[in-house]
Design a protein around this motif. Structure first.
Motif, mmCIF file in Angstrom:
data_model
loop_
_atom_site.group_PDB
_atom_site.id
_atom_site.type_symbol
_atom_site.label_atom_id
_atom_site.label_comp_id
_atom_site.label_asym_id
_atom_site.label_seq_id
_atom_site.Cartn_x
_atom_site.Cartn_y
_atom_site.Cartn_z
ATOM 1 N N PRO A 64 0.817 -1.221 0.000
ATOM 2 C CA PRO A 64 0.000 0.000 0.000
ATOM 3 C C PRO A 64 0.850 1.270 0.000
ATOM 4 O O PRO A 64 0.435 2.297 -0.537
ATOM 5 C CB PRO A 64 -0.825 -0.138 1.290
ATOM 6 C CG PRO A 64 -0.906 -1.608 1.521
ATOM 7 C CD PRO A 64 0.383 -2.186 1.016
ATOM 8 N N ASN A 65 2.080 1.236 0.573
ATOM 9 C CA ASN A 65 2.924 2.449 0.578
ATOM 10 C C ASN A 65 3.777 2.578 -0.683
ATOM 11 O O ASN A 65 4.626 3.460 -0.784
ATOM 12 C CB ASN A 65 3.811 2.491 1.836
ATOM 13 C CG ASN A 65 4.841 1.352 1.870
ATOM 14 O OD1 ASN A 65 5.055 0.681 0.869
ATOM 15 N ND2 ASN A 65 5.469 1.149 3.013
ATOM 16 N N GLY A 66 3.565 1.679 -1.645
ATOM 17 C CA GLY A 66 4.233 1.817 -2.938
ATOM 18 C C GLY A 66 5.526 1.027 -3.071
ATOM 19 O O GLY A 66 6.087 0.944 -4.163
ATOM 20 N N GLN A 86 11.905 -10.878 10.922
ATOM 21 C CA GLN A 86 11.258 -9.735 11.580
ATOM 22 C C GLN A 86 11.360 -8.473 10.714
ATOM 23 O O GLN A 86 10.395 -7.721 10.563
ATOM 24 C CB GLN A 86 11.932 -9.500 12.928
ATOM 25 C CG GLN A 86 11.148 -8.574 13.816
ATOM 26 C CD GLN A 86 11.828 -8.420 15.176
ATOM 27 O OE1 GLN A 86 12.512 -9.337 15.645
ATOM 28 N NE2 GLN A 86 11.651 -7.283 15.788
ATOM 29 N N LEU A 87 12.528 -8.254 10.108
ATOM 30 C CA LEU A 87 12.686 -7.075 9.238
ATOM 31 C C LEU A 87 11.744 -7.164 8.033
ATOM 32 O O LEU A 87 11.127 -6.172 7.635
ATOM 33 C CB LEU A 87 14.138 -6.959 8.760
ATOM 34 C CG LEU A 87 15.178 -6.633 9.841
ATOM 35 C CD1 LEU A 87 16.589 -6.724 9.278
ATOM 36 C CD2 LEU A 87 14.940 -5.253 10.452
ATOM 37 N N ILE A 88 11.618 -8.375 7.474
ATOM 38 C CA ILE A 88 10.707 -8.549 6.326
ATOM 39 C C ILE A 88 9.275 -8.219 6.758
ATOM 40 O O ILE A 88 8.545 -7.504 6.050
ATOM 41 C CB ILE A 88 10.805 -10.000 5.771
ATOM 42 C CG1 ILE A 88 12.184 -10.227 5.160
ATOM 43 C CG2 ILE A 88 9.711 -10.269 4.744
ATOM 44 C CD1 ILE A 88 12.489 -11.689 4.803
ATOM 45 N N SER A 89 8.872 -8.687 7.951
ATOM 46 C CA SER A 89 7.506 -8.390 8.437
ATOM 47 C C SER A 89 7.323 -6.883 8.612
ATOM 48 O O SER A 89 6.271 -6.338 8.265
ATOM 49 C CB SER A 89 7.239 -9.077 9.780
ATOM 50 O OG SER A 89 7.281 -10.466 9.633
ATOM 51 N N ASP A 95 4.426 -4.907 6.650
ATOM 52 C CA ASP A 95 3.281 -4.241 7.298
ATOM 53 C C ASP A 95 3.434 -2.721 7.310
ATOM 54 O O ASP A 95 2.663 -2.016 7.972
ATOM 55 C CB ASP A 95 2.991 -4.822 8.687
ATOM 56 C CG ASP A 95 4.042 -4.466 9.713
ATOM 57 O OD1 ASP A 95 4.885 -3.602 9.423
ATOM 58 O OD2 ASP A 95 4.017 -5.061 10.804
ATOM 59 N N GLY A 96 4.430 -2.209 6.569
ATOM 60 C CA GLY A 96 4.538 -0.756 6.367
ATOM 61 C C GLY A 96 5.233 -0.011 7.481
ATOM 62 O O GLY A 96 5.371 1.215 7.420
ATOM 63 N N GLN A 97 5.720 -0.711 8.534
ATOM 64 C CA GLN A 97 6.435 -0.025 9.630
ATOM 65 C C GLN A 97 7.795 0.491 9.211
ATOM 66 O O GLN A 97 8.300 1.454 9.761
ATOM 67 C CB GLN A 97 6.728 -1.019 10.749
ATOM 68 C CG GLN A 97 5.659 -1.269 11.744
ATOM 69 C CD GLN A 97 6.198 -2.338 12.701
ATOM 70 O OE1 GLN A 97 7.278 -2.211 13.266
ATOM 71 N NE2 GLN A 97 5.440 -3.396 12.857
#
Ligand SMILES: O=C(O)CCC(=O)N[C@@H](CCC(=O)O)C(=O)O
Ligand SMILES: [Zn+2]
Length: 340
Positions: free
Chosen positions: A28-30, A74-77, A81-83
């Protein structure tokens, strides 16, 4: 793996055999995402002008070295999830997926001895996987070679035994006789690494491949002791995590020289097992970096006796349980004469 999904995690999907090459898609953030192969996923920034660097983050080349796998998952997640905002091209690699499923270092062959070689018709699964990963890295870095963006590769591992220095890196020296880059060592220090081993010999490791054949600043990074999935709470990877989050968001920190607390070592020699009568004469379970007085008998191999004759020697990766022709340990000494 279908388009944008946070649960189950990428790692869970890899272990379940649910990742294979997919069409590219956008979060969603491109951010652009593409699964390149089983256990290999690439992210690219929405705006190409935002891109600061290209980095490969790999783990699981040895399937039982799980702490780095959990960290990268964890980095991939965080990205999915846009964090975590992506301002670099990032290729995540989970190396030996079948060994990860079985919780073993390797299934038939140690994958970190299978890079930088010519493929053969008789190659087993691990050799073919190593060749496929080489192609992925060549392809990934070909763009940065064209446009001159910084190229980095961190191949994350954990060690079989304990270590007097918990977090250390092996730094294959750049090709064509160039010296090591103090800035790269300072960046490793920022990621929580306390010692760096400058490697001037050729090797068959993943980091050696990307250093020699992709022109990347590449490192094998040891992050503590190997434990099964879910049992890594004893390892503090917070500095490494912050450093990698920074890289992914396009921050490439700058420093003046190598921090004084970093231990700089070089390989004095490799102990190669040459026959089936090879015996290690030091404790095979001794901690990495244990000092070895001059005169210590390290190993015997038929008529050959390996004896310490270097001042200030230490040994890392002692391991007699390897095939003939492979490395049973590295004798290292402090690297002197480098300006910091
Ligand atoms: O603890 C051990 O004996 C092995 C840990 C490990 O997997 N180390 C890497 C080092 C790779 C390098 O020399 O760059 C390996 O043995 O492949
Ligand atoms: Zn390893």
């Amino acid at each position: 793996m279908s388009n944008f999904s946070i649960e189950p995690s990428f790692l869970a999907q890899v272990l379940a055999g649910k990742t294979c090459i997919s069409l590219p898609y956008c979060l969603p953030n491109g951010t652009h995402v593409q699964v390149m192969d089983e256990g290999v996923i690439r992210f690219e920034p929405k705006d190409p002008g935002d891109r600061q660097l290209d980095v490969v983050l790999s783990c699981g080349i040895h399937g039982n070295e799980t702490a780095p796998v959990e960290l990268l998952d964890q980095l991939i997640s965080q990205i999915l999830d846009g964090q975590l905002r992506v301002r670099a091209r990032v290729l995540f690699v989970f190396g030996n997926v079948e060994a990860m499923r079985q919780g073993v270092r390797c299934v038939a062959q140690d994958m970190n001895r299978l890079f930088c070689r010519l493929p053969d018709v008789d190659d087993g699964d691990e050799a073919r996987r190593a060749a496929m990963l080489e192609m992925q890295l060549m392809r990934f870095f070909s763009r940065s070679i064209q446009d001159g963006k910084p190229r980095l590769h961190y191949d994350l591992h954990t060690a079989i035994h304990g270590s007097l220095i918990e977090k250390f890196a092996i730094y294959p020296l750049p090709p064509h006789g160039r010296d090591f880059d103090p800035l790269q060592v300072a960046r490793l220090a920022c990621a929580g690494v306390d010692a760096v081993l400058l490697q001037s010999t050729t090797s068959t490791t993943f980091s050696f491949f990307s250093s020699q054949h992709c022109g990347a600043a590449a490192f094998t990074v040891e992050l503590g002791r190997a434990m099964p999935f879910g049992q890594n709470t004893h390892i503090d990877l917070s500095k490494m995590q912050s450093y990698l989050e920074g890289l992914i968001s396009g921050e490439l920190p700058d420093y003046d020289g190598v921090p004084a607390h970093i231990g700089l070592y070089k390989v004095s020699r490799e102990i190669i097992k040459q026959s089936d009568v090879f015996v290690l004469r030091v404790d095979a379970k001794m901690d990495n970096f244990t000092p070895l007085p001059v005169g210590t008998v390290l190993a015997e191999d038929g008529d050959i006796q390996h004896v310490v004759d270097e001042d200030d020697a230490r040994m890392i990766f002692p391991n007699p349980y390897i095939e003939i022709g492979q490395r049973a340990g590295l004798v290292i000494v402090p690297a002197k004469g480098y300006s910091r």
